[in-house]
Design a protein around this motif. Structure first.
Motif, PDB file in Angstrom:
ATOM      1  N   LEU A 118       0.848  -1.189   0.000  1.00 35.24           N
ATOM      2  CA  LEU A 118       0.000   0.000   0.000  1.00 35.24           C
ATOM      3  C   LEU A 118       0.880   1.235   0.000  1.00 35.24           C
ATOM      4  O   LEU A 118       1.715   1.417   0.882  1.00 35.24           O
ATOM      5  N   PRO A 153      -4.367   6.804  -1.538  1.00 31.22           N
ATOM      6  CA  PRO A 153      -3.797   5.469  -1.330  1.00 31.22           C
ATOM      7  C   PRO A 153      -3.795   4.675  -2.632  1.00 31.22           C
ATOM      8  O   PRO A 153      -4.633   4.905  -3.513  1.00 31.22           O
ATOM      9  N   ILE A 207      -6.575  -2.231   0.545  1.00 33.68           N
ATOM     10  CA  ILE A 207      -6.638  -1.838   1.963  1.00 33.68           C
ATOM     11  C   ILE A 207      -7.393  -2.931   2.706  1.00 33.68           C
ATOM     12  O   ILE A 207      -8.630  -2.994   2.674  1.00 33.68           O
ATOM     13  N   LYS A 242      -3.197  -3.759   6.060  1.00 33.60           N
ATOM     14  CA  LYS A 242      -2.767  -2.433   5.594  1.00 33.60           C
ATOM     15  C   LYS A 242      -3.598  -1.267   6.122  1.00 33.60           C
ATOM     16  O   LYS A 242      -3.188  -0.107   5.977  1.00 33.60           O
ATOM     17  N   SER A 243      -4.775  -1.539   6.691  1.00 39.13           N
ATOM     18  CA  SER A 243      -5.642  -0.427   7.095  1.00 39.13           C
ATOM     19  C   SER A 243      -4.985   0.419   8.180  1.00 39.13           C
ATOM     20  O   SER A 243      -5.248   1.626   8.282  1.00 39.13           O
ATOM     21  N   LEU A 269      -3.144   3.360   6.611  1.00 41.80           N
ATOM     22  CA  LEU A 269      -4.031   4.467   6.222  1.00 41.80           C
ATOM     23  C   LEU A 269      -4.487   5.224   7.465  1.00 41.80           C
ATOM     24  O   LEU A 269      -4.541   6.457   7.472  1.00 41.80           O
ATOM     25  N   VAL A 282      -7.473   2.158  -5.364  1.00 44.82           N
ATOM     26  CA  VAL A 282      -7.700   1.113  -4.354  1.00 44.82           C
ATOM     27  C   VAL A 282      -8.690   0.123  -4.935  1.00 44.82           C
ATOM     28  O   VAL A 282      -9.885   0.400  -5.041  1.00 44.82           O
ATOM     29  N   MET A 335     -11.125  -2.986  -0.675  1.00 37.56           N
ATOM     30  CA  MET A 335     -11.115  -2.484   0.699  1.00 37.56           C
ATOM     31  C   MET A 335     -11.975  -3.405   1.545  1.00 37.56           C
ATOM     32  O   MET A 335     -13.078  -3.785   1.140  1.00 37.56           O
ATOM     33  N   GLY A 387     -10.784  -1.268   6.551  1.00 37.67           N
ATOM     34  CA  GLY A 387     -10.569  -0.034   5.799  1.00 37.67           C
ATOM     35  C   GLY A 387     -11.759   0.892   5.929  1.00 37.67           C
ATOM     36  O   GLY A 387     -11.609   2.114   6.114  1.00 37.67           O
TER      37      GLY A 387
END
Lengths: 158, 114
Positions: free
Chosen positions: B6, B21, B25, B29-30, B33, B55, B58, B62
């Motif tokens: 990401l 981004p 996500i 990976k969230s 962010l 993206v 998600m 996310g």
């Protein structure tokens, strides 16, 4: 003789670490599309499995990345396009009664996973395994006509 | 295992901060962010735009990150806007019935003008 294969099954066992989730999503998307689901449906089936894995990781194994799950996927092309998914874990302390969707009117972070799983799939059924752990069975048919949804939590099963 | 990377770019235009981004996500990976949005929320620009064109996927973690940033912005009386949703992001936003809650715009220009 018609030798076309209409049912395909595979099983994979892996550690329930988020580092694996993207790989499993791709696998689910490919399997779903190969048996006839649209790109949109395949993406949503992947999402349902992703959310199930996230819940096992967070609530079942409590973020322990060494916890293992077994994913079994069976796809059917005839008589109708259908995908059956089974996720077995070895978690011991999960209360099946606590697995439920929350009210969406309550806008807050978290708690969406079960709602997404139940909305996407036709069937979602959590049960205790006799050998220990929890089994989640998911099923979805390609939509050709309106159909009923069934969602239930059961007691002890193997 | 997957090669989920990401990348998050941040652009500033006057009193607006645009978060861009790129990648999936998900649960892995969230947090990245969330960390970026938390830092921007401390700086308190009058508007935050999250451009989600790059993206493709998600998950609910996310979405939870976006809800948290939306609520914190609202509390500070600042704007929090989404734009350029990919099909994958649109799918989860609609399934979670958040399309009527978030301010969503089809293009970044629309989001800037909102």
């Amino acid at each position: 003789m018609n030798t076309e294969r209409t049912t395909t099954q595979f099983t994979i066992e892996f550690p329930i670490s988020p580092a694996w989730f993207q790989t499993i999503r791709r696998l689910m998307s490919t399997s779903s599309k190969q048996c006839g689901f649209s790109d949109r449906d395949a993406g949503q089936i992947s999402m349902a499995v992703d959310e199930a894995m996230a819940n096992i990781h967070k609530h079942g194994y409590q973020l322990d990345k060494s916890g293992r799950v077994t994913l079994q996927v069976t796809t059917h092309i005839t008589p109708a396009t259908r995908i059956d998914i089974q996720l077995d874990d070895e978690t011991e302390h999960v209360d099946l009664e606590s697995i439920r969707s929350r009210e969406l009117e309550d806008i807050r972070p978290g708690g969406l996973g079960v709602h997404l799983i139940q909305t996407i799939m036709d069937e979602s059924n959590w049960s205790k395994r006799e050998s220990g752990g929890v089994r989640l069975v998911l099923s979805k048919k390609r939509k050709n006509h309106p159909h009923m949804k069934s969602v239930k939590c059961e007691g002890t099963h193997g | 295992m997957g090669d989920n990377i990401l990348q998050i770019n941040v652009e500033v235009e006057e009193n607006t901060t645009i978060v861009v981004p790129s990648g999936d996500i998900d649960l892995s990976k969230s947090g990245e962010l969330r960390a970026v949005l938390q830092q921007i929320l401390i700086e308190a620009p009058s508007k935050i735009i999250v451009d989600l064109e790059a993206v493709s996927y998600m998950d609910s973690s996310g979405v939870a990150t976006l809800i948290e940033a939306f609520q914190l912005s609202k509390r500070a009386e600042n704007d929090f806007v989404l734009c350029c949703l990919s099909d994958g992001v649109k799918s989860i936003i609609e399934l979670a019935r958040l399309d009527q809650i978030f301010s969503i715009h089809p293009t970044r220009d629309d989001a800037l003008e909102s």
